[in-house]
Design an enzyme around this catalytic site. Structure first.
Site, PDB file in Angstrom:
ATOM      1  N   CYS A  77      16.083  30.288   0.415  1.00 44.47           N
ATOM      2  CA  CYS A  77      15.003  31.254   0.189  1.00 44.47           C
ATOM      3  C   CYS A  77      13.885  30.648  -0.675  1.00 44.47           C
ATOM      4  O   CYS A  77      13.145  29.791  -0.208  1.00 44.47           O
ATOM      5  CB  CYS A  77      15.578  32.536  -0.419  1.00 44.47           C
ATOM      6  SG  CYS A  77      14.408  33.892  -0.358  1.00 44.47           S
ATOM      7  N   HIS A 165      19.694  34.133   3.287  1.00 43.51           N
ATOM      8  CA  HIS A 165      20.733  33.972   2.257  1.00 43.51           C
ATOM      9  C   HIS A 165      22.115  33.770   2.886  1.00 43.51           C
ATOM     10  O   HIS A 165      22.727  34.732   3.315  1.00 43.51           O
ATOM     11  CB  HIS A 165      20.761  35.204   1.349  1.00 43.51           C
ATOM     12  CG  HIS A 165      19.580  35.284   0.447  1.00 43.51           C
ATOM     13  ND1 HIS A 165      19.554  34.678  -0.787  1.00 43.51           N
ATOM     14  CD2 HIS A 165      18.367  35.854   0.617  1.00 43.51           C
ATOM     15  CE1 HIS A 165      18.379  34.892  -1.362  1.00 43.51           C
ATOM     16  NE2 HIS A 165      17.637  35.607  -0.526  1.00 43.51           N
ATOM     17  N   GLU A 167      24.788  33.171   1.389  1.00 41.04           N
ATOM     18  CA  GLU A 167      25.856  33.611   0.485  1.00 41.04           C
ATOM     19  C   GLU A 167      26.194  35.085   0.618  1.00 41.04           C
ATOM     20  O   GLU A 167      27.237  35.517   0.153  1.00 41.04           O
ATOM     21  CB  GLU A 167      25.466  33.290  -0.971  1.00 41.04           C
ATOM     22  CG  GLU A 167      24.288  34.079  -1.543  1.00 41.04           C
ATOM     23  CD  GLU A 167      22.908  33.509  -1.195  1.00 41.04           C
ATOM     24  OE1 GLU A 167      22.829  32.724  -0.231  1.00 41.04           O
ATOM     25  OE2 GLU A 167      21.925  33.870  -1.856  1.00 41.04           O
ATOM     26  N   ASP A 223      41.975  38.337 -19.184  1.00 43.32           N
ATOM     27  CA  ASP A 223      41.307  37.117 -19.669  1.00 43.32           C
ATOM     28  C   ASP A 223      41.995  36.523 -20.903  1.00 43.32           C
ATOM     29  O   ASP A 223      42.313  35.329 -20.927  1.00 43.32           O
ATOM     30  CB  ASP A 223      39.837  37.400 -20.008  1.00 43.32           C
ATOM     31  CG  ASP A 223      39.066  37.917 -18.803  1.00 43.32           C
ATOM     32  OD1 ASP A 223      39.594  37.815 -17.679  1.00 43.32           O
ATOM     33  OD2 ASP A 223      37.959  38.432 -18.993  1.00 43.32           O
ATOM     34  N   SER A 224      42.221  37.364 -21.905  1.00 41.22           N
ATOM     35  CA  SER A 224      42.814  36.790 -23.116  1.00 41.22           C
ATOM     36  C   SER A 224      44.251  36.347 -22.847  1.00 41.22           C
ATOM     37  O   SER A 224      44.710  35.353 -23.406  1.00 41.22           O
ATOM     38  CB  SER A 224      42.737  37.766 -24.300  1.00 41.22           C
ATOM     39  OG  SER A 224      43.502  38.919 -24.067  1.00 41.22           O
ATOM     40  N   SER A 225      44.955  37.055 -21.954  1.00 42.55           N
ATOM     41  CA  SER A 225      46.337  36.660 -21.656  1.00 42.55           C
ATOM     42  C   SER A 225      46.380  35.301 -20.963  1.00 42.55           C
ATOM     43  O   SER A 225      47.208  34.441 -21.294  1.00 42.55           O
ATOM     44  CB  SER A 225      47.011  37.693 -20.742  1.00 42.55           C
ATOM     45  OG  SER A 225      46.941  38.970 -21.308  1.00 42.55           O
TER      46      SER A 225
END
Ligand code: XMP
Length: 507
Positions: A77, A165, A167, A223-225
């Site tokens: 694009c 595009h 994607e 995430d933290s795990s």
């Protein structure tokens, strides 16, 4: 690691390009066009993203294309239009609408970029400008009915560009084109997998941290795990985790999650800080004040616990790629830094260095890595839960009594979602305690009790959401069970607002 660099010109779709490239098991990084990285030998090609700007704007993004002709480039694009404008072609305001679906009515079958793309393939256009004329060495490789120069290749270079595009989902052969680019044209090997990520990350963490101690705040979230599991694999018990009970978690959540962390071998300290949080929240009704009080109390509690660990040098965090991109985007740091990264606000005097093993991963990749590390499905598939917890689902002031009521209501709702096989179909669900009472009748008695609202939404990333069409029978059953079992509640509503204009949480 072989890398594709995506230069971002501010398009809303840039992250999507990265996700599609990663889906092809090729590692890629997004960088703002005005702050590109130094290219290592591992860089195999560059993708120039779209942009909300027009190349004709005075302050339009103007990337330095020093790499063009030296390695494969794909302009998408804006990227396609920029390479035309910068080298002597012309880009003009489009006379007809070039937005939405279109079909390729000409495809150069010899083009490496378009190998396997079907006749009439549907593509997604989204631009106000169009390429009118191109420099001589630019050869058209595809067209639509209204856009002749829909795609081109520069002769003598591995430089390709498309005005649509690839994607987005509506470009039916978009992934094929991206694969042709990264695999056939750039020569990437497609070896970026969760196993390879785990292996290289653990090796890097070992080198970086050596015998240093790390402290990390666990939240019970994915995430933290996953960050903790990776660090644990690298440095074992030198990782010290802290899991704080702020008194605003779901029913039994603290005990259950703590037990499962311990079961995974993590060195974790559970801190009961309910009293501290309740007293910080006492009398507060304004949502922002409640959030701030919780954030500050968390830091105080975390800080006091971390200070007990001798010689700790690093603070581990579960930051993931969207947060990183957000804070270094073309538009500059975002104003809405998520407050669940509030451990980032630790006092300076702690002087901890930051280690973020998930910095390069998207959410779905974090889940895959978690699975590769043996994280249980109960933790992997959990709905998102806000850092300030039930405090932002209790409208008005917070008391332990209200928390206890909401925990019961929430548990009935969530348990029933699980029992009826609906939990995994819903992106996030929970209950809200309203600051009003309503009249009801139980037996022969008039009641005057609390009202709760149930919320269940479908979403991809929480940025937009729609309310879920849960079956009436299900809602009826849950409502009955709540009113019969939870003392103090006599009315249940279901929230049917989408985001925007509403938000997922009520506060
Ligand atoms: P909203 O209410 O903004 O929520 O539509 C979008 C997503 O973010 C979560 N959320 C938070 N998460 N700290 C968090 O960690 C917060 O302060 C916070 N506020 C909202 C919300 O649960 C939803 O998943």
């Amino acid at each position: 690691m072989e890398t594709i660099i995506i230069l971002d010109h501010g398009s809303q779709y840039t992250q999507l390009i990265a996700r599609k490239v990663r889906e092809l098991n090729v590692y890629c990084e997004i960088h703002p066009f005005n702050n590109p990285p130094k290219f290592s030998d591992e860089v195999k090609g560059v993708i120039l993203s779209g942009s909300p700007c027009s190349v004709r704007d005075e302050n339009a993004p103007n990337p330095d294309l020093w790499f063009k002709g030296k390695m494969p480039v794909l302009g998408v694009c804006y990227g396609a239009q920029y390479m035309v404008q910068a080298f002597g072609g012309s880009v003009v305001a489009s006379k007809i609408r070039e937005y939405g679906r279109a079909n390729l009515n000409f495809i150069d079958k010899e083009s490496k970029l378009l190998k396997g793309v079907g006749d009439n393939s549907q593509v997604w256009m989204s631009h106000g400008d169009t390429i009118e004329s191109m420099p001589e060495s630019y050869k058209v490789i595809c067209s639509t009915e209204s856009v002749k120069n829909a795609g081109y290749k520069i002769e003598g270079e591995e430089t390709y560009a498309i005005q649509f595009h690839p994607e987005v989902y509506h470009s039916t052969d978009g992934l094929t084109m991206l694969k042709n680019f990264v695999v056939d044209i750039c020569g990437c090997e497609q070896n970026w997998t969760e196993d390879s990520f785990v292996e290289t990350t653990i090796k890097d963490l070992k080198e970086k941290l050596q015998d240093d101690k790390v402290v990390l705040g666990l939240s019970g979230g994915v995430d933290s795990s996953v960050a903790a599991l990776l660090l644990h694999r690298a440095i074992g018990d030198n990782l010290n985790c802290i899991f704080v009970d702020n008194g605003l978690l779901r029913k039994n959540e603290f005990e259950e999650v703590l037990a499962s962390y311990k079961g995974m071998g993590l060195n974790v300290i559970g801190v009961d800080a309910k009293k501290e949080f309740y007293s910080a929240l006492e009398g507060l009704t304004d949502p922002e004040k409640k959030r701030k009080a919780i954030g500050k109390t968390f830091i105080d509690v975390f800080d006091a616990e971390a200070a007990k660990i001798k010689d700790v040098k690093w603070l581990g965090q579960g930051t993931i790629y969207p947060d990183v991109i957000e804070s270094c985007s073309v538009k500059g740091p975002s104003v809405t830094i998520k407050s669940h990264h509030n451990v980032g606000g630790l006092p300076d005097y702690m002087k901890l260095k930051i280690v973020e093993p998930l910095r390069s991963l998207f959410k779905d990749e974090v889940r895959r890595v978690g699975r590769a590390l043996g994280l249980k499905d109960e933790l992997l598939g959990r709905h998102p839960f806000p850092g300030p917890g039930l405090a932002i689902r209790i409208l008005g002031d917070i008391t332990p009594e209200k928390v206890a009521i909401l925990q019961e209501v929430d548990a009935i709702f969530i348990d029933n979602l699980k029992k009826d096989g609906l939990y995994n179909k819903v992106w996030q669900a929970g209950a809200v305690l309203l600051p009003i009472q309503s009249v009801g009748v139980m037996g022969d008695e008039r009641t005057y009790e609390r009202v709760v609202a149930l919320r269940a939404v479908e979403s991809v990333d929480g940025m937009t959401a729609d309310w879920c069409y849960l079956p009436y029978e299900f809602l009826a059953k849950v409502s009955n069970e709540i009113i019969n079992k939870v003392k103090g509640v006599n009315r249940v509503c279901y929230d049917i607002s989408s985001k925007p204009p509403a938000t997922i949480e009520w506060e």
